[in-house]
Enzyme design. Structure first.
Site, short mmCIF file in Angstrom:
data_model
loop_
_atom_site.label_atom_id
_atom_site.label_comp_id
_atom_site.label_asym_id
_atom_site.label_seq_id
_atom_site.Cartn_x
_atom_site.Cartn_y
_atom_site.Cartn_z
N SER A 179 16.52 22.64 13.59
CA SER A 179 16.16 24.06 13.68
C SER A 179 16.96 24.86 12.68
O SER A 179 18.10 24.49 12.33
CB SER A 179 16.43 24.59 15.09
OG SER A 179 16.26 26.00 15.14
N TYR A 204 22.07 26.28 22.16
CA TYR A 204 20.92 25.61 21.55
C TYR A 204 21.19 25.35 20.07
O TYR A 204 20.96 24.24 19.57
CB TYR A 204 19.68 26.48 21.72
CG TYR A 204 18.49 26.07 20.90
CD1 TYR A 204 17.65 25.03 21.31
CD2 TYR A 204 18.17 26.73 19.71
CE1 TYR A 204 16.56 24.64 20.56
CE2 TYR A 204 17.07 26.36 18.96
CZ TYR A 204 16.26 25.32 19.38
OH TYR A 204 15.18 24.94 18.63
#
Length: 254
Positions: A146, A160
């Site tokens: 990501s 995250y």
């Protein structure tokens, strides 16, 4: 056609029932690959996708399990091998935010769930898939990271982001350790992609991000699929390993 080498490739996509995972599975199938689509809570979506794809271009199989549980994660490879006869490409896509929580407020339970979903599951699935990957003529591992793993994420997503940074680092470690078995390992790091991951993101936030992107649009799940096809193709990327491919419209240029 260089991507012709994807025909007949046996591909396992975790978290393949919706969003980026579904787009990846669909794209591999369109190029003639046999695809095992993993799902956990999205059984209806997975079955609908399998029905949509059919078997005219390649086999389509469904495999299930909770990747947060080590036993389930390890069984996915076995399910895929039984359905497809082997694994040539592993796409570790399953993952998620779990919960928006600031670092001052996180709980041990949330920490464990985020780590189990985004890191431990990748290690468990990959470890289970190593024997069939070693038996493949041109094996490839593709981990979905990501942009958050690059920039630390927005407030509330730091945990995250940290796990996605770990995914990027693990990818490099896999590339080094698995090279002796001819296994290439790379990662794809999507930017802001319009999937249900951002269902609760305000229109104002989405627009503010769009304004920072040189291409002046937000990403789609399909934007991520091409990078995976490239990384799975020996003809296209046979000398590419240990890399993180950024798919973010130019929002971040490492």
């Amino acid at each position: 056609m260089m991507l012709d080498d994807l025909k007949g490739r046996r591909v396992l996509v975790t978290g393949g029932s919706a969003g980026i995972g579904a787009a990846i599975a669909r794209s591999f199938h369109e190029h003639g690959a046999d695809v095992a689509i993993h799902y956990f809570s999205g059984e209806a979506a997975a079955r609908a996708l399998a029905k949509e794809l059919g078997t005219s271009r390649g086999k389509v199989a469904l495999v299930s399990g909770d990747v947060r549980k080590l036993g389930d994660a390890a069984s996915l490879a076995d399910q895929a091998v039984k359905a497809l006869g082997g694994i040539d490409v592993l796409v570790n896509n399953a993952g998620g935010l779990v919960k928006s929580v600031k670092l001052a407020d996180y709980s041990d339970a949330v920490f464990d769930e985020v780590v189990n979903l985004n890191i431990r599951s990748i290690l468990a699935v990959t470890r289970a898939a190593l024997p069939p990957l070693k038996a493949s003529k041109a094996p490839s591992i593709i981990n979905i990271g990501s942009i958050a793993g690059r920039n630390g994420g927005a407030p509330g997503s730091a945990l995250y982001a940290a796990t996605k940074a770990a995914v990027h680092s693990l990818t490099r470690g896999m590339a080094t350790e698995f090279a002796a078995d001819n296994i290439r390992a790379n990662a794809v790091a999507p930017g802001l992609i319009l999937t249900r991951f951002h269902d609760n993101t305000s229109k104002e936030r989405l627009e503010s991000v769009r304004q920072t992107i040189p291409l002046k649009r937000l990403g789609t799940a399909e934007d991520c699929a091409g990078a995976c096809l490239f990384l799975a193709s020996p003809a296209m990327s046979g000398y590419v390993t240990g890399q993180v491919i950024d798919v973010n419209g130019g929002r971040l240029m490492p």
